[in-house]
Design an enzyme around this catalytic site. Sequence first.
Site, PDB file in Angstrom:
ATOM      1  N   ASP A   3      49.004 130.880  27.949  1.00  0.00           N
ATOM      2  CA  ASP A   3      48.864 129.435  28.123  1.00  0.00           C
ATOM      3  C   ASP A   3      47.907 129.060  29.243  1.00  0.00           C
ATOM      4  OD1 ASP A   3      50.639 130.309  30.292  1.00  0.00           O
ATOM      5  OD2 ASP A   3      50.940 128.172  30.655  1.00  0.00           O
ATOM      6  N   ASP A  46      46.963 141.379  34.859  1.00  0.00           N
ATOM      7  CA  ASP A  46      45.818 140.831  35.591  1.00  0.00           C
ATOM      8  C   ASP A  46      45.757 141.538  36.961  1.00  0.00           C
ATOM      9  OD1 ASP A  46      43.814 139.185  36.515  1.00  0.00           O
ATOM     10  OD2 ASP A  46      45.030 137.414  36.694  1.00  0.00           O
ATOM     11  N   ASP A  98      52.081 140.292  27.901  1.00  0.00           N
ATOM     12  CA  ASP A  98      50.900 139.734  27.243  1.00  0.00           C
ATOM     13  C   ASP A  98      49.627 140.225  27.924  1.00  0.00           C
ATOM     14  OD1 ASP A  98      51.425 138.300  29.555  1.00  0.00           O
ATOM     15  OD2 ASP A  98      51.178 136.321  28.656  1.00  0.00           O
TER      16      ASP A  98
HETATM   17  P1  IMP Z   1      49.487 139.505  37.204  1.00  0.00           P
HETATM   18  O1  IMP Z   1      50.774 139.579  37.995  1.00  0.00           O
HETATM   19  O2  IMP Z   1      48.370 138.948  38.042  1.00  0.00           O
HETATM   20  O3  IMP Z   1      49.121 140.806  36.540  1.00  0.00           O
HETATM   21  O4  IMP Z   1      49.667 138.413  36.093  1.00  0.00           O
HETATM   22  C1  IMP Z   1      50.539 138.538  35.077  1.00  0.00           C
HETATM   23  C2  IMP Z   1      50.847 137.212  34.410  1.00  0.00           C
HETATM   24  O5  IMP Z   1      49.903 136.178  34.716  1.00  0.00           O
HETATM   25  C3  IMP Z   1      50.769 137.383  32.926  1.00  0.00           C
HETATM   26  O6  IMP Z   1      52.012 137.759  32.391  1.00  0.00           O
HETATM   27  C4  IMP Z   1      50.357 136.011  32.448  1.00  0.00           C
HETATM   28  O7  IMP Z   1      51.500 135.211  32.259  1.00  0.00           O
HETATM   29  C5  IMP Z   1      49.559 135.435  33.572  1.00  0.00           C
HETATM   30  N1  IMP Z   1      48.103 135.581  33.329  1.00  0.00           N
HETATM   31  C6  IMP Z   1      47.254 136.486  33.878  1.00  0.00           C
HETATM   32  N2  IMP Z   1      46.001 136.330  33.430  1.00  0.00           N
HETATM   33  C7  IMP Z   1      46.064 135.305  32.544  1.00  0.00           C
HETATM   34  C8  IMP Z   1      45.074 134.687  31.696  1.00  0.00           C
HETATM   35  O8  IMP Z   1      43.881 135.035  31.664  1.00  0.00           O
HETATM   36  N3  IMP Z   1      45.525 133.666  30.912  1.00  0.00           N
HETATM   37  C9  IMP Z   1      46.835 133.255  30.896  1.00  0.00           C
HETATM   38  N4  IMP Z   1      47.777 133.809  31.663  1.00  0.00           N
HETATM   39  C10 IMP Z   1      47.400 134.833  32.486  1.00  0.00           C
END
Ligand code: IMP
Length: 198
Positions: A173, A116, A113
Amino acid sequence: MAAPHTSTAPPTITCRDERFRLYLDRNRLQARIRELGQEISEAYAGKSPILISVLNGAFMFTADLMRAINIDCEIDFLKLSSYGAEKVSSGQVHELKKIDANVTDRHVIVVEDIVDTGLSMEFILNRLQQHNPASLRVATLLHKPASTEVDDLTLDYVGFEIDNLFVIGYGLDYGQLARNLPDIYILDEAEENHQNDA
Ligand code: IMP
């Protein structure tokens, strides 16, 4: 959460007492997903790729993306630990559900989705790489470039690059709420600054 389902998206909503404003409406989302589906169909013609959808957030994007792909393809799911009820990544990634499919010698597309920090995607790609897929690519609906910490992360199919603020809706979410919204909303910055000033 005050978010009635109507045929048009309300301009602002409240989720867990925080205000969010409309950011990407359903028409923009669906139009971009159709483009991604077309790109993938052309790139993988004759290859029958397997989509690995990252639960829970990517379930809605995966369903629409898969319907926009017009070649043979398969699907499987994996699940990582989530943010819980927080809006900031913990930086800790755990695998909660492994894939069932054998991806050795398969053309694999990880469907996410949002990327980040990129730590989840790095973890997933490292895990999948150990099974020697024929190819390994990433399709993510959203990317927050300003908060991505992993330098050499290649995101092959990106729906939208977005601002570095928390987003909800269309599978994403906030403490498990808002996944059912057909549109994507972003935390209302003005409201946040106002609260921080107080
Ligand atoms: P990362 O490991 O920091 O790249 O985060 C990945 C996961 O964090 C994604 O698959 C989402 O489930 C969650 N996530 C990151 N940013 C958001 C946001 O803005 N809203 C909701 N979920 C997020």
